[in-house]
Design an enzyme around this catalytic site. Structure first.
Site, PDB file in Angstrom:
ATOM      1  N   ALA A 149       1.013  -1.517   0.213  1.00 35.13           N
ATOM      2  CA  ALA A 149       0.122   0.202   0.127  1.00 35.13           C
ATOM      3  C   ALA A 149       1.096   1.682  -0.201  1.00 35.13           C
ATOM      4  O   ALA A 149       1.318   1.567   0.813  1.00 35.13           O
ATOM      5  CB  ALA A 149      -1.346  -0.181   0.853  1.00 35.13           C
ATOM      6  N   THR A 150       0.854   1.934  -1.432  1.00 36.64           N
ATOM      7  CA  THR A 150       1.609   2.963  -1.366  1.00 36.64           C
ATOM      8  C   THR A 150       0.403   4.091  -1.917  1.00 36.64           C
ATOM      9  O   THR A 150      -0.226   4.409  -2.307  1.00 36.64           O
ATOM     10  CB  THR A 150       2.250   3.230  -2.348  1.00 36.64           C
ATOM     11  OG1 THR A 150       3.535   1.888  -2.216  1.00 36.64           O
ATOM     12  CG2 THR A 150       3.430   4.394  -2.096  1.00 36.64           C
ATOM     13  N   GLY A 151       0.441   5.611  -0.625  1.00 42.42           N
ATOM     14  CA  GLY A 151      -0.691   6.203  -0.224  1.00 42.42           C
ATOM     15  C   GLY A 151      -0.727   6.527   1.122  1.00 42.42           C
ATOM     16  O   GLY A 151       0.059   6.888   1.640  1.00 42.42           O
ATOM     17  N   GLY A 152      -2.252   7.605   0.682  1.00 42.96           N
ATOM     18  CA  GLY A 152      -2.445   8.151   2.041  1.00 42.96           C
ATOM     19  C   GLY A 152      -2.525   6.967   3.693  1.00 42.96           C
ATOM     20  O   GLY A 152      -2.806   5.976   3.613  1.00 42.96           O
ATOM     21  N   CYS A 167       5.982  12.903  -0.946  1.00 39.10           N
ATOM     22  CA  CYS A 167       6.044  12.709   0.793  1.00 39.10           C
ATOM     23  C   CYS A 167       6.849  12.355   1.436  1.00 39.10           C
ATOM     24  O   CYS A 167       7.011  13.009   2.143  1.00 39.10           O
ATOM     25  CB  CYS A 167       5.156  11.305   1.199  1.00 39.10           C
ATOM     26  SG  CYS A 167       6.834   9.881  -0.069  1.00 39.10           S
TER      27      CYS A 167
END
Length: 453
Positions: free
Chosen positions: A187-190, A241
């Site tokens: 999971a790459t994200g918020g 990020c």
């Protein structure tokens, strides 16, 4: 589970088994080279498509991102064993075999859609896994297009159909179902996405929130340090990020540094009214303003009636060391940086750690220094997984030709950031291993008295 996700997972399992049984290291590596080279060759096309679809960032920087990340990914993967026997340790009498984890679920963010998909796909394929991608809806067309091209490459090698798939009509429900049905999640994200991955009941690799603190030491080349901070902060209008969030400067060098910032098209905000307006715009009711993400500095200033030169590339806001809950201490996904002054290195570390405790703990810190003792003092004190030295963090923390970090788009932040790893995610995390332990002959086992003596 919906019939769509169930069917995709079943096809993925079948494709993975066929791929595992019929493809060797050399052929797998050639596929990976072709996929990364395609991203390199089509960097301008992908950059244009993503910029138009998402409305975020800078086209020219997206070109650089696709050129650079495709090269560094291939550099990090070529020539490295990922199947069969990967290690023999004669001294310990062990032999290690690498085996696939199975079906990988990959969650791709709107900020870096194609390079993240590429990263996770080639890392999955490296270990002879299959993969299903769930893209952020705002960048879906770009990711679908890239995966169609990747599948053309796979077809040219007679790789099994459905080895790489994407959910064509993504939703939160489908993504949750996918995560629960696969073997491992990347999971790459918020924050919400990563939290959902870890709550899926499957082994998961996620990223922590960014909020990179940048400490400038007294012996640093101030002109070079400032230019590097700007370069890192404004890349793709700050949507990465790992971009520099602060400039923590020696008190006696602060004014000089500010002048260097100004000379390099940075607008300095020290007026309390302007600062208050920007804070309210960027963090309405304390929350990140998604409408401002990846927008140009001059447009952000114009939103609150601040007149800045047309060529302004970044807003630099004077920080308040006394206000420990200042919203500007949080992660800012736009070309905005906050400047602080410090009297000694302990204070610089305290400023960085205070900000990280609000957001970004576990991620990264950037240091501009030639003093190894100071660099290591900072590294020992701050709760982060990476310390980048004398380089733009946003351009190098995911692996670079100029450092030894593993190439990636997924930056583990350890337990500090509620992650399972505190290093850069790469293909080894998508391998299971089997270890033979041979009986060691002629080993002298000490008596209890000898052992505890």
């Amino acid at each position: 589970m919906s019939t769509t996700i169930q069917a995709m997972v079943e096809k993925s399992k079948k494709a993975q088994k066929e791929f595992e049984n019929n493809f060797g290291q050399e052929e797998v590596d050639q596929i990976i080279k072709d996929i990364t080279k395609l991203v390199y060759d089509r960097a301008e096309e992908f950059a244009k498509m993503i910029h138009e679809e998402t409305g975020m960032g800078v086209y020219e920087d997206k070109v650089k991102k696709h050129l650079g990340k495709s090269k560094i990914m291939w550099k990090g993967l070529k020539g490295r064993k990922s199947m069969g026997i990967i290690e023999r340790d004669e001294e310990k009498g062990t032999v290690t075999f690498a085996k696939p984890v199975g079906v990988v679920a990959s969650l791709s963010p709107v900020t870096n859609p194609v390079v993240t998909a590429m990263n996770n796909i080639v890392n999955a394929i490296k270990g002879k896994n299959s993969i299903i991608v769930s893209s952020h809806p705002a960048s879906l067309n770009s990711v679908v297009y890239s995966i169609d091209l990747f599948n053309d490459i796979l077809s040219s090698y007679n790789a099994p159909e459905n080895l790489v798939q994407i959910i064509k009509e993504p939703s939160i429900e489908k993504t949750n179902e996918l995560m629960a049905a696969c073997d491992v999640v990347v999971a790459t994200g918020g924050h919400a996405m990563v939290k959902a991955a870890y709550g899926s009941g499957r082994p998961s690799y996620g990223v922590g929130q960014g909020n990179v603190q940048c400490i400038v030491d007294r012996d640093a080349d101030l002109n070079e340090a400032v230019k590097t901070i700007i370069k890192g902060r404004i890349f793709d209008n700050g949507i990465i990020c790992s971009g520099e969030q602060t400039s923590i400067l020696p008190a006696e060098m602060y004014n000089e540094a500010i002048e260097i910032f100004k000379e390099n098209d940075v607008y300095y905000v020290e007026d309390d009214e302007e600062k208050a307006k920007l804070t309210e715009l960027l963090f309405p009711e304390g929350h990140l303003n998604k409408k401002m993400v990846g927008q140009p500095a001059k447009d952000i200033a114009a939103e609150v009636g601040i007149d800045v030169p047309e060529d302004t590339v970044m807003l630099l806001i004077k920080g308040d060391k006394e206000d420990k809950e200042d919203l500007l201490r949080k992660e800012k996904i736009f070309p905005v940086n906050v400047a602080y002054s410090y009297d000694d290195l302990d204070e610089a570390i305290d400023i960085a750690q205070t900000n990280l405790a609000i957001e970004g703990i576990g991620h990264s810190v950037s240091v501009h220094s030639h003093n190894e003792e100071n660099i290591e003092k900072i590294a020992a004190a701050v709760k982060v997984s990476r310390v980048i030295v004398n380089a733009a963090c946003s351009l190098t923390v995911g692996g670079s030709f100029t450092n030894g970090l593993e190439p990636t788009t997924t930056l583990g932040c350890g337990t500090w950031g509620n992650n399972s790893i505190s290093e850069n995610f790469y293909f080894k995390h998508l391998l299971n291993t089997t270890k033979i332990a041979y009986l060691l002959e002629d080993v002298e086992v000490p008596t209890d008295e000898e052992f505890w003596a």
